[in-house]
Design a protein around this motif. Structure first.
Motif, PDB file in Angstrom:
ATOM      1  N   LEU A  93      46.821  58.482  -2.405  1.00  0.00           N
ATOM      2  CA  LEU A  93      46.659  57.465  -1.375  1.00  0.00           C
ATOM      3  C   LEU A  93      47.873  56.537  -1.330  1.00  0.00           C
ATOM      4  N   ARG A  94      48.399  56.191  -2.501  1.00  0.00           N
ATOM      5  CA  ARG A  94      49.579  55.318  -2.553  1.00  0.00           C
ATOM      6  C   ARG A  94      50.766  55.976  -1.876  1.00  0.00           C
ATOM      7  N   ARG A  95      50.999  57.244  -2.184  1.00  0.00           N
ATOM      8  CA  ARG A  95      52.146  57.934  -1.633  1.00  0.00           C
ATOM      9  C   ARG A  95      51.945  58.291  -0.155  1.00  0.00           C
ATOM     10  N   GLN A  96      50.711  58.510   0.254  1.00  0.00           N
ATOM     11  CA  GLN A  96      50.457  58.756   1.664  1.00  0.00           C
ATOM     12  C   GLN A  96      50.764  57.512   2.498  1.00  0.00           C
ATOM     13  N   ARG A  97      50.459  56.348   1.949  1.00  0.00           N
ATOM     14  CA  ARG A  97      50.787  55.101   2.656  1.00  0.00           C
ATOM     15  C   ARG A  97      52.299  54.961   2.839  1.00  0.00           C
ATOM     16  N   ILE A  98      53.048  55.348   1.796  1.00  0.00           N
ATOM     17  CA  ILE A  98      54.511  55.306   1.901  1.00  0.00           C
ATOM     18  C   ILE A  98      54.989  56.220   3.025  1.00  0.00           C
ATOM     19  N   ALA A  99      54.451  57.440   3.072  1.00  0.00           N
ATOM     20  CA  ALA A  99      54.856  58.396   4.095  1.00  0.00           C
ATOM     21  C   ALA A  99      54.468  57.917   5.494  1.00  0.00           C
ATOM     22  N   LEU A 100      53.273  57.374   5.635  1.00  0.00           N
ATOM     23  CA  LEU A 100      52.796  56.942   6.949  1.00  0.00           C
ATOM     24  C   LEU A 100      53.603  55.764   7.498  1.00  0.00           C
ATOM     25  N   SER A 101      54.137  54.948   6.618  1.00  0.00           N
ATOM     26  CA  SER A 101      54.893  53.774   7.061  1.00  0.00           C
ATOM     27  C   SER A 101      56.381  54.061   7.238  1.00  0.00           C
ATOM     28  N   SER A 102      56.810  55.303   6.993  1.00  0.00           N
ATOM     29  CA  SER A 102      58.237  55.628   7.044  1.00  0.00           C
ATOM     30  C   SER A 102      58.701  55.885   8.471  1.00  0.00           C
ATOM     31  N   SER A 103      59.999  55.710   8.683  1.00  0.00           N
ATOM     32  CA  SER A 103      60.578  56.038   9.990  1.00  0.00           C
ATOM     33  C   SER A 103      60.540  57.539  10.244  1.00  0.00           C
ATOM     34  N   ASP A 104      60.511  58.338   9.184  1.00  0.00           N
ATOM     35  CA  ASP A 104      60.391  59.783   9.352  1.00  0.00           C
ATOM     36  C   ASP A 104      59.089  60.140  10.059  1.00  0.00           C
ATOM     37  N   HIS A 105      57.996  59.503   9.651  1.00  0.00           N
ATOM     38  CA  HIS A 105      56.702  59.778  10.286  1.00  0.00           C
ATOM     39  C   HIS A 105      56.728  59.357  11.749  1.00  0.00           C
ATOM     40  N   LYS A 106      57.280  58.201  12.017  1.00  0.00           N
ATOM     41  CA  LYS A 106      57.367  57.732  13.406  1.00  0.00           C
ATOM     42  C   LYS A 106      58.193  58.701  14.248  1.00  0.00           C
ATOM     43  N   GLU A 107      59.303  59.204  13.662  1.00  0.00           N
ATOM     44  CA  GLU A 107      60.140  60.171  14.363  1.00  0.00           C
ATOM     45  C   GLU A 107      59.376  61.469  14.625  1.00  0.00           C
ATOM     46  N   ALA A 108      58.596  61.927  13.655  1.00  0.00           N
ATOM     47  CA  ALA A 108      57.821  63.153  13.831  1.00  0.00           C
ATOM     48  C   ALA A 108      56.814  63.016  14.962  1.00  0.00           C
ATOM     49  N   MET A 109      56.164  61.856  15.046  1.00  0.00           N
ATOM     50  CA  MET A 109      55.185  61.636  16.103  1.00  0.00           C
ATOM     51  C   MET A 109      55.859  61.532  17.475  1.00  0.00           C
ATOM     52  N   SER A 110      57.003  60.872  17.516  1.00  0.00           N
ATOM     53  CA  SER A 110      57.750  60.776  18.780  1.00  0.00           C
ATOM     54  C   SER A 110      58.202  62.162  19.237  1.00  0.00           C
ATOM     55  N   ALA A 111      58.686  62.965  18.285  1.00  0.00           N
ATOM     56  CA  ALA A 111      59.140  64.311  18.617  1.00  0.00           C
ATOM     57  C   ALA A 111      57.984  65.165  19.135  1.00  0.00           C
ATOM     58  N   TYR A 112      56.807  64.994  18.542  1.00  0.00           N
ATOM     59  CA  TYR A 112      55.636  65.746  18.995  1.00  0.00           C
ATOM     60  C   TYR A 112      55.293  65.388  20.437  1.00  0.00           C
ATOM     61  N   LEU A 113      55.278  64.099  20.730  1.00  0.00           N
ATOM     62  CA  LEU A 113      54.941  63.647  22.078  1.00  0.00           C
ATOM     63  C   LEU A 113      55.991  64.071  23.102  1.00  0.00           C
ATOM     64  N   GLU A 114      57.228  64.176  22.635  1.00  0.00           N
ATOM     65  CA  GLU A 114      58.328  64.533  23.544  1.00  0.00           C
ATOM     66  C   GLU A 114      58.655  66.022  23.516  1.00  0.00           C
ATOM     67  N   ASP A 115      57.866  66.792  22.750  1.00  0.00           N
ATOM     68  CA  ASP A 115      58.028  68.248  22.662  1.00  0.00           C
ATOM     69  C   ASP A 115      59.448  68.632  22.252  1.00  0.00           C
ATOM     70  N   ARG A 116      59.910  68.060  21.113  1.00  0.00           N
ATOM     71  CA  ARG A 116      61.229  68.375  20.588  1.00  0.00           C
ATOM     72  C   ARG A 116      61.157  68.468  19.075  1.00  0.00           C
ATOM     73  N   THR A 117      62.246  68.911  18.452  1.00  0.00           N
ATOM     74  CA  THR A 117      62.319  69.005  16.993  1.00  0.00           C
ATOM     75  C   THR A 117      62.656  67.647  16.407  1.00  0.00           C
ATOM     76  N   PRO A 118      61.911  67.174  15.406  1.00  0.00           N
ATOM     77  CA  PRO A 118      62.240  65.863  14.822  1.00  0.00           C
ATOM     78  C   PRO A 118      63.551  65.887  14.071  1.00  0.00           C
ATOM     79  N   VAL A 119      64.229  64.738  14.050  1.00  0.00           N
ATOM     80  CA  VAL A 119      65.458  64.571  13.281  1.00  0.00           C
ATOM     81  C   VAL A 119      65.200  63.477  12.262  1.00  0.00           C
ATOM     82  N   PHE A 120      65.034  63.870  11.001  1.00  0.00           N
ATOM     83  CA  PHE A 120      64.712  62.903   9.960  1.00  0.00           C
ATOM     84  C   PHE A 120      65.972  62.251   9.424  1.00  0.00           C
ATOM     85  N   SER A 121      65.902  60.961   9.192  1.00  0.00           N
ATOM     86  CA  SER A 121      67.117  60.235   8.803  1.00  0.00           C
ATOM     87  C   SER A 121      66.940  59.364   7.582  1.00  0.00           C
ATOM     88  N   ASP A 122      65.739  59.132   7.086  1.00  0.00           N
ATOM     89  CA  ASP A 122      65.540  58.253   5.917  1.00  0.00           C
ATOM     90  C   ASP A 122      66.275  58.780   4.698  1.00  0.00           C
TER      91      ASP A 122
END
Length: 255
Positions: A226-255
């Protein structure tokens, strides 16, 4: 950083650690344990490194302990302590380690591979833990190997000291990819790029969790998850993955 037995380079977020005693098939002497411990700590503390490729120069990945030095009495006991402490750093840091093996991956060489996250080898690579033939214990290969291939197979490999090839290693789960010799460099390069592309905060947190269930009861493991899932959920990588899903593109992770 001054290293005598290996070379460390980096390109962007990727680190390249190359064992560099080709005239001795990258056999490991005492200095090698000091070098590995030093570079492992540096990689752990480098916040901008995500993925590290470990491989060897010349005709082999690594043939383990330098038997000439061992027979001459030039391997002090701290060799064994330094080696496994360095391997533990690789396991416990959030970086993703890829081990690419060719020729021979024996003894400490295979132990090093077992401490990595992803293993690729040529089909004809010889892998084994022959320490029993030298009258010694194959380090914490005794601890790691059963977790990958099961207790029965691990007992056979360790107690017989016999080698297997890359094809057999793939069959029993010792490695993840077996490739033809002529395709080795290209396949390794492709794998490194692929892992770098998908390496996110979630990837790194998942690695840490994957190391824990062998040592923790369900309750403490669940809390750590649960602790590590919170870290992942609050990361910019997760936000990028969700944006990429909505925009139908491949995510670009940068953290």
């Amino acid at each position: 950083m001054k290293l005598e037995t290996m070379v460390f380079e980096r390109q962007g977020r990727i680190g390249y650690l190359t064992l560099n005693r080709p005239q001795l098939l990258n056999a490991m002497n005492y200095q090698g344990t000091l070098d590995l411990y030093q570079v492992a700590g540096m990689i752990r503390d480098a916040s901008d490194i995500r993925v590290v490729l470990i491989r060897g120069t010349g005709r082999a990945f690594c043939t383990g302990i330098d038997l000439k030095r061992l027979a001459a009495g030039d391997i002090p006991y701290p060799y064994y302590e330094n080696w496994d402490r360095a391997l533990r750093i690789l396991e416990q840091t959030e970086k993703i380690f890829i081990c690419a093996m060719h020729g021979y991956a024996l003894g400490g060489g295979l132990q090093l591979a077992l401490a990595c996250d992803i293993r690729i080898a040529t089909e004809d690579c010889k892998l084994g833990l022959p320490a029993i033939k030298e009258g010694i214990v194959p380090g914490l290969g005794t601890f790691r190997l059963p977790r990958y291939i099961g207790l029965g197979r691990a007992k056979w490999m360790i107690l017989s000291g016999e080698n297997i090839d890359g094809r057999r290693a793939l069959e029993i789960g010792l490695i993840d990819h077996a490739v033809k010799v002529e395709n080795f460099d290209a396949e390794v390069s492709t794998l490194v790029k692929r892992v770098d592309r998908i390496c996110s905060e979630g990837t790194r947190q998942s690695k840490m969790l994957l190391n824990m269930p062998f040592d923790m009861a369900h309750g403490p493991f669940f809390e750590e998850y649960l602790r590590r899932q919170r870290i992942a959920l609050s990361s910019s990588d997760h936000k990028e993955a969700m944006s990429a899903y909505l925009e139908d593109r491949t995510p670009v992770f940068s953290d």
